[in-house]
Design a protein around this motif. Structure first.
Motif, PDB file in Angstrom:
ATOM      1  N   ASN A  52      -3.172  85.007 -70.591  1.00  0.00           N
ATOM      2  CA  ASN A  52      -3.473  85.714 -69.352  1.00  0.00           C
ATOM      3  C   ASN A  52      -2.482  85.405 -68.229  1.00  0.00           C
ATOM      4  O   ASN A  52      -2.587  85.942 -67.135  1.00  0.00           O
ATOM      5  N   VAL A  53      -1.531  84.522 -68.495  1.00  0.00           N
ATOM      6  CA  VAL A  53      -0.648  84.077 -67.427  1.00  0.00           C
ATOM      7  C   VAL A  53       0.572  84.991 -67.317  1.00  0.00           C
ATOM      8  O   VAL A  53       1.710  84.550 -67.345  1.00  0.00           O
ATOM      9  N   ALA A  54       0.367  86.280 -67.226  1.00  0.00           N
ATOM     10  CA  ALA A  54       1.469  87.233 -67.183  1.00  0.00           C
ATOM     11  C   ALA A  54       2.331  87.038 -65.953  1.00  0.00           C
ATOM     12  O   ALA A  54       3.551  87.144 -66.002  1.00  0.00           O
ATOM     13  N   ARG A 122     -11.310  88.051 -69.493  1.00  0.00           N
ATOM     14  CA  ARG A 122     -12.139  89.242 -69.697  1.00  0.00           C
ATOM     15  C   ARG A 122     -12.872  89.144 -71.029  1.00  0.00           C
ATOM     16  O   ARG A 122     -12.356  88.541 -71.978  1.00  0.00           O
ATOM     17  N   THR A 123     -14.051  89.744 -71.095  1.00  0.00           N
ATOM     18  CA  THR A 123     -14.782  89.824 -72.351  1.00  0.00           C
ATOM     19  C   THR A 123     -14.874  91.276 -72.794  1.00  0.00           C
ATOM     20  O   THR A 123     -15.042  92.177 -71.970  1.00  0.00           O
ATOM     21  N   ASN A 124     -14.772  91.486 -74.091  1.00  0.00           N
ATOM     22  CA  ASN A 124     -14.925  92.821 -74.643  1.00  0.00           C
ATOM     23  C   ASN A 124     -16.397  93.220 -74.643  1.00  0.00           C
ATOM     24  O   ASN A 124     -17.293  92.354 -74.614  1.00  0.00           O
ATOM     25  N   SER A 144     -18.484  92.695 -71.297  1.00  0.00           N
ATOM     26  CA  SER A 144     -17.783  93.580 -70.352  1.00  0.00           C
ATOM     27  C   SER A 144     -17.679  92.962 -68.956  1.00  0.00           C
ATOM     28  O   SER A 144     -17.949  93.614 -67.954  1.00  0.00           O
ATOM     29  N   SER A 145     -17.288  91.704 -68.899  1.00  0.00           N
ATOM     30  CA  SER A 145     -17.186  90.999 -67.618  1.00  0.00           C
ATOM     31  C   SER A 145     -15.771  90.445 -67.431  1.00  0.00           C
ATOM     32  O   SER A 145     -15.018  90.289 -68.387  1.00  0.00           O
ATOM     33  N   SER A 146     -15.441  90.151 -66.181  1.00  0.00           N
ATOM     34  CA  SER A 146     -14.140  89.545 -65.894  1.00  0.00           C
ATOM     35  C   SER A 146     -14.296  88.505 -64.790  1.00  0.00           C
ATOM     36  O   SER A 146     -15.123  88.650 -63.894  1.00  0.00           O
ATOM     37  N   LEU A 147     -13.494  87.450 -64.890  1.00  0.00           N
ATOM     38  CA  LEU A 147     -13.512  86.370 -63.903  1.00  0.00           C
ATOM     39  C   LEU A 147     -12.074  86.080 -63.495  1.00  0.00           C
ATOM     40  O   LEU A 147     -11.213  85.839 -64.345  1.00  0.00           O
ATOM     41  N   GLN A 148     -11.811  86.104 -62.191  1.00  0.00           N
ATOM     42  CA  GLN A 148     -10.502  85.761 -61.649  1.00  0.00           C
ATOM     43  C   GLN A 148     -10.608  84.414 -60.926  1.00  0.00           C
ATOM     44  O   GLN A 148     -11.547  84.194 -60.164  1.00  0.00           O
ATOM     45  N   LYS A 161     -13.693  85.129 -58.376  1.00  0.00           N
ATOM     46  CA  LYS A 161     -14.194  86.491 -58.217  1.00  0.00           C
ATOM     47  C   LYS A 161     -14.761  86.975 -59.546  1.00  0.00           C
ATOM     48  O   LYS A 161     -14.097  86.909 -60.575  1.00  0.00           O
ATOM     49  N   LEU A 162     -16.003  87.474 -59.504  1.00  0.00           N
ATOM     50  CA  LEU A 162     -16.687  87.906 -60.723  1.00  0.00           C
ATOM     51  C   LEU A 162     -17.004  89.390 -60.677  1.00  0.00           C
ATOM     52  O   LEU A 162     -17.461  89.917 -59.661  1.00  0.00           O
ATOM     53  N   LEU A 163     -16.763  90.061 -61.801  1.00  0.00           N
ATOM     54  CA  LEU A 163     -17.219  91.429 -62.001  1.00  0.00           C
ATOM     55  C   LEU A 163     -17.926  91.462 -63.346  1.00  0.00           C
ATOM     56  O   LEU A 163     -17.297  91.252 -64.384  1.00  0.00           O
TER      57      LEU A 163
END
Length: 338
Positions: A52-54, A122-124, A144-148, A161-163
């Motif tokens: 994830n470290v693009a 991210r999770t599928n 279907s979640s993502s954490l920054q 930050k959570l979605l």
């Protein structure tokens, strides 16, 4: 040795979210058998997260980073954790983008790097995963979640930050831990366990406090307000109406998803379908409106969707029909409910 290598490959695919249901069950059972297995799982997960470290890879000299890692590993007495980690990185070369892995290693081993890079996990759909943040806080992400989060927290606060949905076990620290959710809402803690559900399509933010204390911050008529929660409470924030409802809940029911369980206690059928939809990445179409008035109590432990639906059919004569519309671009299986 062959079995060990096969499991490492399976773990890589598991943390990437591409294992089948049978493979997922196999991995989770293997992880639960010993501390050593969990340690290996942690190491493999760390490798996957490096992908994830693009942003880091675009700024760092890859050759310099690799040289830095080799130099430090020769200079220091490397324990078994780092040996397994480095072997795993070599084995992951065919799957992961090598510059990303090497760049992450430079950040991990070189303490002189001061710039905090933003990471994202991210999770599928239909999958869950876990991540350990820089301060030791453990987070389990639902489907279907993502954490920054930053690669290192600032001196003043720990902010992420959570979605979607996640369960947090926050490491105690003097610095406040802040979770930013939808529409400016925030959860502020110092050390506790809590669950947050904040999917964009629902326009709701729901927080369940398991232990400790948290402050739920939200907007009411354009003004910021704070609500102190107690363990066992759930706050439901309606974004559109800017309205908050506080209720007493069973925390085991609310957080059962993180352990791969589904627990229903007098749960309305629409809520049952919603949780099944999220857990198994399917879409239910309720054809019999009368079923909305039904409630169910049941516990399912890592069972397949087909077995769960069969239980509903036998106990309540509810019928389910899988729909095939011939559209190969359909993301989720559609199931009609009668």
């Amino acid at each position: 040795m062959v079995e060990r290598e096969e499991m490492e490959d399976l773990l890589l695919r598991y943390y990437e979210g591409v294992t089948t249901e049978e493979e997922t069950i196999r991995v989770e059972e293997w992880l639960g058998t010993s501390d050593e297995n969990r340690e290996i799982g942690w190491q493999i997960q760390t490798i996957v997260l490096a992908a994830n470290v693009a942003q880091v890879s675009s700024k760092l000299d890859v050759k310099k980073a690799l040289s830095n890692v080799h130099r430090k590993m020769k200079r220091e007495k490397v324990g078994s954790r780092y040996q397994v980690l480095f072997r795993g990185m070599q084995r992951a070369a065919a799957i992961l983008f090598i510059p990303l892995v090497v760049s992450w290693c430079m950040l991990y081993f070189d303490k002189d790097v001061q710039v905090a890079e933003m990471m994202e996990v991210r999770t599928n759909p239909g999958m869950t995963t876990s991540v350990v943040l820089p301060d030791g806080t453990e987070v389990i992400l639902n489907s279907s979640s993502s954490l920054q989060y930053p690669s290192r927290f600032s001196e003043g606060e720990r902010k992420v930050k959570l979605l979607g949905e996640a369960f947090f076990s926050v490491m105690k620290d003097k610095k406040p831990f802040v979770v930013k959710a939808l529409s400016g809402s925030e959860i502020i803690v110092h050390g506790t366990e809590f669950n947050i559900e904040a999917y964009k399509e629902s326009e709701m933010v729901q927080t369940t406090l398991v232990s400790g204390k948290v402050s739920f911050s939200y907007f009411n008529r354009g003004k910021k307000e704070n609500l102190m929660m107690q363990p066992g409470q759930k706050v439901v924030y309606d974004i559109a109406q800017e309205r908050v409802v506080v209720k007493k809940v069973n925390v085991d029911v609310e957080t059962s998803w993180k352990d791969g369980h589904l627990i229903f206690k007098n749960t309305p059928f629409e809520e049952v379908l919603k949780r099944l939809s999220k857990q198994f990445n399917v879409e239910f179409v309720l054809k019999n409106p009368a079923l909305k008035h039904n409630s169910f109590t049941a516990t399912f432990t890592k069972q397949r969707l087909e077995r769960i639906l069969e239980n509903f059919r036998i106990s309540s004569n509810i019928r389910f029909k899988y729909i095939d519309d011939g559209n190969i671009n359909t993301e989720r299986q559609v199931i009609e409910v009668y």
